[in-house]
Design an enzyme around this catalytic site. Sequence first.
Site, short mmCIF file in Angstrom:
data_model
loop_
_atom_site.label_atom_id
_atom_site.label_comp_id
_atom_site.label_asym_id
_atom_site.label_seq_id
_atom_site.Cartn_x
_atom_site.Cartn_y
_atom_site.Cartn_z
N HIS A 186 19.11 -9.90 18.62
CA HIS A 186 18.43 -11.09 19.12
C HIS A 186 16.93 -10.82 19.30
CE1 HIS A 186 17.75 -14.41 22.23
NE2 HIS A 186 18.04 -15.01 21.11
N HIS A 190 13.97 -12.83 16.86
CA HIS A 190 12.80 -13.58 17.33
C HIS A 190 11.49 -12.88 16.93
CE1 HIS A 190 14.48 -17.00 19.54
NE2 HIS A 190 15.51 -16.19 19.80
N HIS A 212 21.78 -19.26 15.90
CA HIS A 212 22.30 -19.38 17.27
C HIS A 212 23.67 -20.05 17.29
CE1 HIS A 212 18.06 -18.43 18.19
NE2 HIS A 212 18.54 -17.91 19.31
N GLU A 331 13.09 -26.09 19.50
CA GLU A 331 12.88 -24.71 19.94
C GLU A 331 11.68 -24.54 20.86
OE1 GLU A 331 12.07 -21.66 17.00
OE2 GLU A 331 12.08 -20.10 18.53
N HIS A 347 14.01 -26.19 24.49
CA HIS A 347 14.79 -24.95 24.50
C HIS A 347 14.08 -23.86 25.33
CE1 HIS A 347 14.86 -20.88 22.72
NE2 HIS A 347 16.13 -20.98 23.01
N HIS A 351 15.12 -21.88 29.03
CA HIS A 351 15.20 -20.44 29.32
C HIS A 351 14.39 -20.12 30.59
CE1 HIS A 351 17.14 -18.14 26.02
NE2 HIS A 351 16.87 -19.19 25.28
N HIS A 387 22.69 -22.48 25.26
CA HIS A 387 22.60 -22.64 23.81
C HIS A 387 23.67 -23.58 23.27
CE1 HIS A 387 19.23 -20.80 21.82
NE2 HIS A 387 19.14 -20.04 22.90
CU1 CUO Z 1 17.29 -16.93 20.74
CU2 CUO Z 1 17.28 -19.21 23.17
O1 CUO Z 1 16.59 -18.61 21.36
O2 CUO Z 1 17.36 -17.38 22.73
#
Ligand code: CUO
Length: 672
Positions: A186, A190, A212, A331, A347, A351, A387
Amino acid sequence: MENEQKQVLDMLQRPFRLPTRKEEDHPIVFEVGTRVAGSQPPPQPLALARSIPRGTVFSIFVKSHRLAAKELCDYFMETSSVTELKQRVDEMQGLVNESLFIFALSFVIIRKPEMRHLRLPSIVEIFPSMFVPVTTVSEMEHEAKKSTPDQEIIVTEYGPEFSSTHLKPEHRVAYWREDFGINSHHWHWHLVYPVDLGVSRDRKGELFFYMHQQMLARYDMDRLSVGLNRVQKLSNWRIPIPDGYFPKLTINNSGQTWGSRQDNTLIQEYKREEFGLLPFDVSTLELWHRRIMDAIHQGYLINRDDNLTRLTDNVKPPEKRGIDLLGDIVEADSYFSLNSLFYGDLHNMGHVIISAAHDPDNAHRENLGVMSQTATAMRDPVFYRWHKYIDDIFQEYKLTQPPYTAEELSLSSVEVVSVAVESRGQKNQLITGWSTRDFEASRGLDFNADKPVIVRLTHLNHHPFVYSIKVVNSGSVSKEVTVRIFMAPKLNERGVEMNFMEQRLFWAEMDRFTHDLKPGPNHILRSSTSSSITNSNDFTFRDLEKQPNPGEPDAPENTLFNFCGCGWPQHMLLPRGKQEGMSFELFVMVTDWSQDKVAQPDGACSCSAAASFCGILDALYPDAQPMGFPFDRRPLPMLLNRHVERTSDLTRLSNIAMQDITITFTNAKITQ
Ligand code: CUO
């Protein structure tokens, strides 16, 4: 080249030799009271990059931190050799946040063409404290202190109970959420699909959705394996979150602990200062969500100039698919979004607000929770609930798209006669269990020891297997095809066979590859270790010191190793299954490569490791079909004059076959 690799390894481990020794080497001096009233401080070079304090959270979910990262990345990108890069690294060492530093350095090594032959070691060794709890770190310190001169290494084990006991049902999947491989993946994903860093990747928005969604499908398979229901979306933010999370980790090897969330914590207005964000609460998120839902149901987005952009997946490049536009809008607030002022930052701010729920105004001076950083977010059960909520938006859109026609789904000149998996002489029976992997924690943490301090992590694993697919090409010439393999559980939580719509979101991609079918019968054998979603090139510092260029140095995948290093961990390819055996279905579809093929720009690499989840560096995503095809849309109401009720009804098409398989969890140590 070897020397350059050594310099890179040195750059990646040196700055984190905390605690005190570094402070002495690089004292940070604060000047107090010397400024003449009214005078302005001289502008500081790289002020944004320096603005994030060391030992605190660096979050790419936040715009101010992305801008800080861009500043540092740009500064490092200006260099033209590893030696020059090292000079700038030396200069910035100790001045910028540790996670930001590693992010920027990794970004540059991946993006600079002249550095692509160099490899990044596992993030687990760079930041051990983001993967193992503080009690294990203390244990390692203790073991290091009392080690005797004849001991060559010090080994401490961690797992398999991970951060919790099994008193709470959610903890049954702690082995999955806290797996070092999925969290590394992960972080890496990113890093290679960044926002606001001046990098524009083909179909980034769509892959944000798909990668995801696939992680959720895999999580749900493991949830069913341990007797839990599928994850529920976090749709009501005005009631407390039932499941808390206590990470027990420290931030950036600094000794600062991540914030913990008690059970039944209510999300409250975010009023903290560290990200430079204005206060916001769930009503802001609800507003953005409503606007995005309106766009989906009206079939178009409104850009900043009030122009309408149609949302449809039935377009030909270069026009963007609706799912790609939506992915970018959902996102992040970034230049990829058609209208971030209107559609917001849904999104990312989810978080952030969730990661601050335990201390929303910083009254307790607690750090943010693990949801704020990509290397740690997947440890928290709420990550999946959040998610799932985000995925629900994408699914709402996908269900507005017309079903694939029989013509789009079929390939009449090809018949998939049978599919099977074979492992250790057993047909359609796969085995999972536990394995361990050693990481040298002393690369990232200073234990004051003159020998390696190893942490031995327990993880799920399986015996490798081979797909055996028999296909007949009834044409008179050879035909290049794409082979698409998926897996899903056969039964739902109640032990009942699922209909197509219920099973649709469970299908996890296992592999996708091209194959040249000769006329007549063909027997395709494909190893599980070749999967297009996984990455088996996860090297430690020691691996890279011993053998700086593992494999064939000239192989294209080696010149792009760091990028190809993105990918799902091979040891998590299979769901756990049950001790008594659990039924899964394997789905194989063969499609026409001439339709799936994407014309790549000149010089694009042929590296295909983990291409399904990570794309290809500086090239187009290597499949023209919408991601998730054929499960991304509702089924055709009539297929060859009968309803499609179950996925197995699709096998009426000659190019599709399915097979029941069993996955048995041994709960014992297995070796490959
Ligand atoms: Cu990879 Cu919410 O995007 O974590």
